[in-house]
Design an enzyme around this catalytic site. Structure first.
Site, short mmCIF file in Angstrom:
data_model
loop_
_atom_site.label_atom_id
_atom_site.label_comp_id
_atom_site.label_asym_id
_atom_site.label_seq_id
_atom_site.Cartn_x
_atom_site.Cartn_y
_atom_site.Cartn_z
N HIS A 53 27.62 44.35 47.04
CA HIS A 53 27.00 44.74 45.77
C HIS A 53 25.50 44.45 45.85
CE1 HIS A 53 30.63 44.80 42.83
NE2 HIS A 53 31.03 45.09 44.05
N GLU A 55 23.52 42.91 43.77
CA GLU A 55 23.16 41.55 43.38
C GLU A 55 23.45 40.55 44.49
OE1 GLU A 55 24.95 43.45 39.56
OE2 GLU A 55 25.14 43.69 41.74
N CYS A 83 28.94 43.00 37.27
CA CYS A 83 30.40 42.87 37.26
C CYS A 83 30.76 41.38 37.22
CB CYS A 83 30.98 43.55 38.50
SG CYS A 83 30.71 42.61 40.03
N CYS A 86 29.53 39.45 40.43
CA CYS A 86 28.07 39.27 40.50
C CYS A 86 27.58 38.35 39.39
CB CYS A 86 27.38 40.62 40.45
SG CYS A 86 27.72 41.59 41.95
#
Length: 155
Positions: A53, A55, A83, A86
């Site tokens: 991801h 992040e 999410c 993260c």
């Protein structure tokens, strides 16, 4: 606020990199003392890795730059509300400030579904600023999913 817009536009540049790879276009940058020390964009499909991801990549880079897992004094700019994974990583990294563009009504854990970033039960809470460059962030996501839907109906 001008600084928030400037750095969110940098996160949008990262999101565009994901878009080009046909990934969900999410980008993130981490800033310390006015300088970007971490960048990331979504690469889950490209890397075949659920952890890829925006992040997480940005946090990894920022930790290397800081020489520590604690990112105190830093801010993270994300084009989409984080999410649960993260949001948890942001709290664990002790990031004091989280700025995101668009909300994620079905998967956002910065206030939409649940607010992990500001849970008093956890050992760290973040200041949250939302809807910075919301139009650009929302448009990029909408454009991407519109393309996905048209691919699926043309298949």
């Amino acid at each position: 606020m001008d600084q928030d817009i400037f750095f969110m536009k940098e996160a949008l540049i990262e999101a565009q990199k994901a878009y080009v790879l046909d990934e969900t276009p999410i980008g993130a940058v981490i800033v310390y003392e006015g300088k970007i020390i971490g960048r990331g964009y979504n690469r889950r499909n490209t890397d075949k890795n659920v952890l890829a991801h925006a992040e997480i990549t940005a946090i990894r880079e920022a930790c290397e730059a800081m020489g520590d897992w604690r990112l105190e004094g830093c801010s993270i700019y994300i084009t989409l509300e984080p999410c649960p994974m993260c949001a948890g990583a942001i709290v664990q990294a002790r990031l004091p400030r989280v700025i995101f563009g668009a909300r994620s009504p079905k998967a956002g854990f910065g206030g939409s579904v649940l607010n992990i970033l500001q849970m008093s039960e956890l050992n760290h809470q973040c200041e949250v600023v939302e809807e910075v460059c919301i139009d650009e962030c929302s448009q990029l996501i909408k454009e991407y999913f519109k393309g996905i839907r048209s691919k699926n109906t043309n298949s």
